[in-house]
Design a protein around this motif. Sequence first.
Motif, short mmCIF file in Angstrom:
data_model
loop_
_atom_site.label_atom_id
_atom_site.label_comp_id
_atom_site.label_asym_id
_atom_site.label_seq_id
_atom_site.Cartn_x
_atom_site.Cartn_y
_atom_site.Cartn_z
N THR A 42 -2.75 -6.62 -2.17
CA THR A 42 -3.95 -5.63 -1.46
C THR A 42 -3.74 -5.99 -0.19
N LEU A 43 -3.64 -5.49 0.48
CA LEU A 43 -3.59 -5.25 1.82
C LEU A 43 -4.94 -4.73 2.61
N ARG A 44 -5.92 -6.02 3.51
CA ARG A 44 -7.44 -5.56 3.34
C ARG A 44 -7.38 -5.91 4.82
N TRP A 45 -8.19 -5.59 5.68
CA TRP A 45 -8.36 -5.52 6.93
C TRP A 45 -10.75 -4.97 7.41
N GLU A 46 -10.64 -5.40 8.73
CA GLU A 46 -11.94 -4.98 8.59
C GLU A 46 -12.35 -4.01 10.08
N THR A 94 -6.72 6.09 3.70
CA THR A 94 -7.84 5.43 2.61
C THR A 94 -8.66 5.37 4.12
N TYR A 126 -6.42 -9.85 5.34
CA TYR A 126 -4.92 -10.56 4.22
C TYR A 126 -4.27 -9.88 4.05
N THR A 131 -11.06 3.52 2.52
CA THR A 131 -11.66 1.93 2.66
C THR A 131 -10.54 1.41 3.04
N GLU A 132 -11.16 -0.03 3.15
CA GLU A 132 -11.21 -1.05 4.11
C GLU A 132 -9.26 -2.14 3.12
N SER A 133 -9.08 -1.69 2.91
CA SER A 133 -7.72 -2.01 1.66
C SER A 133 -7.01 -0.62 1.30
N ASP A 188 -3.32 -0.89 -1.78
CA ASP A 188 -2.29 -2.16 -1.99
C ASP A 188 -1.27 -1.65 -2.31
#
Length: 233
Positions: free
Chosen positions: A162-166, A194, A149, A196-198, A200
Amino acid sequence: MMDILKYILPTMLIGILFSCGGDGDNDPDPITVTPPDAATLVFPEADSECLEGTIISDTESNVTFLWTASDHTDSYTVNLTNLDANSSQSYNASTNELEITLLRATPYAWTVTSKADDTDETAESDQWKFYNAGSAIENYAPFPAAAIYPTVGSSIASGTVTLRWEGSDVDDDIASYDLIIDENTLPSTVLGNTTTESIDFNAVSGSVYYWKVITYDTAGNTSNSEIFQFKVN
């Protein structure tokens, strides 16, 4: 008499045709076409090192792709993406397996599209990523991250997003990610690092943003995702 028959006979024929034709109430029901089901991928396995296959040169090997046969399906298309080169190819198959020549020591992603002869509808499998084995490697680079996202090409509301990736890795040793984002088609501004996978980000109305993810593992290997894009309303 002959003159009378000239008028009577055509009238009789018309009546017969209408009586045989019916009123259309007995038309057969339309044929219902069942779309194909999605296939389930079997091999090469997800997030794995593919050690099987036939080596044909220092740089190439033949690997047999396997998936479960799906219902209501007449043929398949294997969609293969070279993740290093970000290039894709498609291969047609009439059964649920297909041998494909791959580059060695190269990461790939693959899906299978199920097709049926009597409909244009198709069904898509999940996507799996794997490394086609090369010479002995002690530690593999991570797979390029995939955007979750915002989705590529989407439009979102302004404000904090919140930018999200995998991310994924054969060795399961991802250490951190760099998020690169700005309004240039080749982004260069580092938003942050980061584990984590997200992360802001403040999205400004009317802007189009381009972003990518650099993945680092504990052995010092890196991978770059493709460049993703989204618009802010």
